[in-house]
Design an enzyme around this catalytic site. Structure first.
Site, PDB file in Angstrom:
ATOM      1  N   THR A  56       0.768  -0.955   0.115  1.00 46.79           N
ATOM      2  CA  THR A  56      -0.238  -0.097   0.013  1.00 46.79           C
ATOM      3  C   THR A  56       1.051   1.174  -0.188  1.00 46.79           C
ATOM      4  O   THR A  56       1.856   1.135   0.720  1.00 46.79           O
ATOM      5  CB  THR A  56      -0.929   0.083   1.185  1.00 46.79           C
ATOM      6  OG1 THR A  56      -2.071   0.980   0.805  1.00 46.79           O
ATOM      7  CG2 THR A  56      -0.559   0.168   2.618  1.00 46.79           C
ATOM      8  N   CYS A  72      -3.252   7.670   7.648  1.00 40.49           N
ATOM      9  CA  CYS A  72      -3.988   6.429   7.425  1.00 40.49           C
ATOM     10  C   CYS A  72      -3.064   5.457   8.128  1.00 40.49           C
ATOM     11  O   CYS A  72      -1.711   5.488   8.237  1.00 40.49           O
ATOM     12  CB  CYS A  72      -4.209   6.107   5.997  1.00 40.49           C
ATOM     13  SG  CYS A  72      -5.121   7.157   5.239  1.00 40.49           S
ATOM     14  N   HIS A  89      -5.682  -1.046   4.704  1.00 39.25           N
ATOM     15  CA  HIS A  89      -5.551   0.734   4.883  1.00 39.25           C
ATOM     16  C   HIS A  89      -6.681   1.151   5.419  1.00 39.25           C
ATOM     17  O   HIS A  89      -7.485   1.499   4.213  1.00 39.25           O
ATOM     18  CB  HIS A  89      -4.867   0.794   3.338  1.00 39.25           C
ATOM     19  CG  HIS A  89      -4.602   2.269   3.140  1.00 39.25           C
ATOM     20  ND1 HIS A  89      -3.645   2.500   2.368  1.00 39.25           N
ATOM     21  CD2 HIS A  89      -4.830   3.306   3.620  1.00 39.25           C
ATOM     22  CE1 HIS A  89      -3.343   3.977   2.177  1.00 39.25           C
ATOM     23  NE2 HIS A  89      -4.300   4.385   3.050  1.00 39.25           N
TER      24      HIS A  89
END
Lengths: 207, 164
Positions: free
Chosen positions: B23, B29, B46
């Protein structure tokens, strides 16, 4: 009609946003030119309503190194404005104003950082003034905060803040040029949705 | 031949054999890696926000991959469906940075930290131990998880690479 999402904007409303973007970009080029004491050309800005993943693609992928300058907006419209400067742009600014090079965040001293923030400040002011002049609304800018990092990481901030509202944002892409050097910047306008409704109402485009 | 599986924002996915999950550019995040060393089943989620209950817009609550308190369980469930065993799962987490100094939006202050806290709470609820963590500070991270050995690799712009 209430606007719940940027995706609800119709063609005429999008055109109005594009016009704000056009005027703002023109003002920004003038301000930039005065600051750098040299001619700065600007191509016709591209303005789109995009979702976050396409914004990353537009910027050169999620890992693209960018300078991000973030402002809060308050007053009649609340939300955020984020400037994303490509390294050529940051380099052009630093080179003209303080004679230094741009080589990533760790290479920036305090003078470089405050120079970039100041340029961001003046440019953000150009867009906000364009919006305020067209609509008669009062819009205030907060002091800027900046970072240099991957596009995706910088974008996560507005993405998270508006994740409960919308997956889309308004993106103005400006291509500034000086002599042979092209330097692009992106402006993300992120008004909250009730701000957007107010904006359209003030332009008489709310139905 | 190993293949790379990209996990987008508010998304999750699983991998087996010698495949790698990635990711890109986690900011505030948080990326959660789960791994079962025996079956070599790996999973990556994620997340963007701590909890689904903070928001009541029904259109948004459909996106369960977005929230720490819904996404991790979904990821765990899909790994179990693929043959992983819950009690063997171990977690490695990264992200949760504060990319910008707080501006006038109070809700935004400390969102990275709040995400990390929510992820830890959820992993504790699911009884999955955290064995490695690279969180906080003010920079973006790209996160890789190798299904072959369960190693998490973190790449950043100014701080090179780390393997956990």
């Amino acid at each position: 009609m209430a606007i719940n999402d940027y995706g609800d904007l119709n063609e005429i409303q999008l055109d109005a946003l594009k016009e704000i973007g056009n005027i703002g970009s023109g003002n920004a080029a003038t301000a930039l030119s005065a600051m750098l004491e040299r001619e700065v050309n600007i191509a016709v800005p591209k303005i789109n309503v995009l979702d976050y993943s396409s914004v990353c693609d537009t910027l050169g992928g999620p890992e693209q190194l960018l300078v991000g300058i973030l402002f809060g907006i308050s007053g009649d419209i609340t939300g955020m404005i984020m400037f994303l400067l490509h390294k050529e742009f940051a380099h052009m600014v630093l080179n003209s104003l303080v004679g230094s090079e741009f080589d990533g965040y760790s290479g920036l001293d305090e003078m470089d950082k405050s120079t970039i923030q100041e340029v961001g400040n003046i440019m953000a002011g150009s867009y906000v003034n364009a919006m305020a002049a067209m609509t008669g609304l009062t819009i205030d800018l907060s002091v800027p905060t900046m970072n240099v990092d991957m596009a995706g990481a910088l974008l996560s901030v507005p993405a998270i803040y508006y994740a409960n509202i919308s997956d889309k944002i308004i993106v103005i892409e400006d291509e500034f040029g000086h002599e042979q050097v092209g330097a692009s910047s992106h402006v993300l306008l992120i008004p909250e949705v009730d701000g957007l409704t107010k904006l359209m109402k003030s332009l008489g485009l709310d139905s | 031949m190993s293949k790379t599986i990209v996990v987008g924002i508010a998304d999750y996915n699983i991998a087996k054999d010698c495949d790698v999950l990635v990711t890109y550019a986690l900011g505030s995040c948080v990326g959660i890696c789960l791994y079962d060393p025996l079956t070599k089943i790996a999973g990556l989620s994620h997340i963007m926000l701590p909890t689904i209950t903070e928001f009541n817009d029904p259109r948004m609550t459909l996106q369960r991959g977005k929230y720490a308190d819904t996404a991790i369980e979904l990821l765990m469930q899909s790994m179990i469906n693929a043959g992983a065993l819950r009690i063997r799962l171990r977690a490695k987490i990264a992200g949760g940075a504060q990319m910008f100094a707080p501006i006038n939006n109070k809700n935004l202050a400390g969102i990275g930290e709040r995400n990390v806290i929510a992820v830890k709470k959820e992993l504790a609820r699911l009884r999955i131990p955290i064995v490695a963590e690279d969180t906080g500070k003010d920079y973006g991270r790209t996160q890789f998880l190798s299904a072959e050995d369960g190693k998490m690799r973190i790449k950043s712009v100014n701080r090179g690479e780390s393997i956990y």
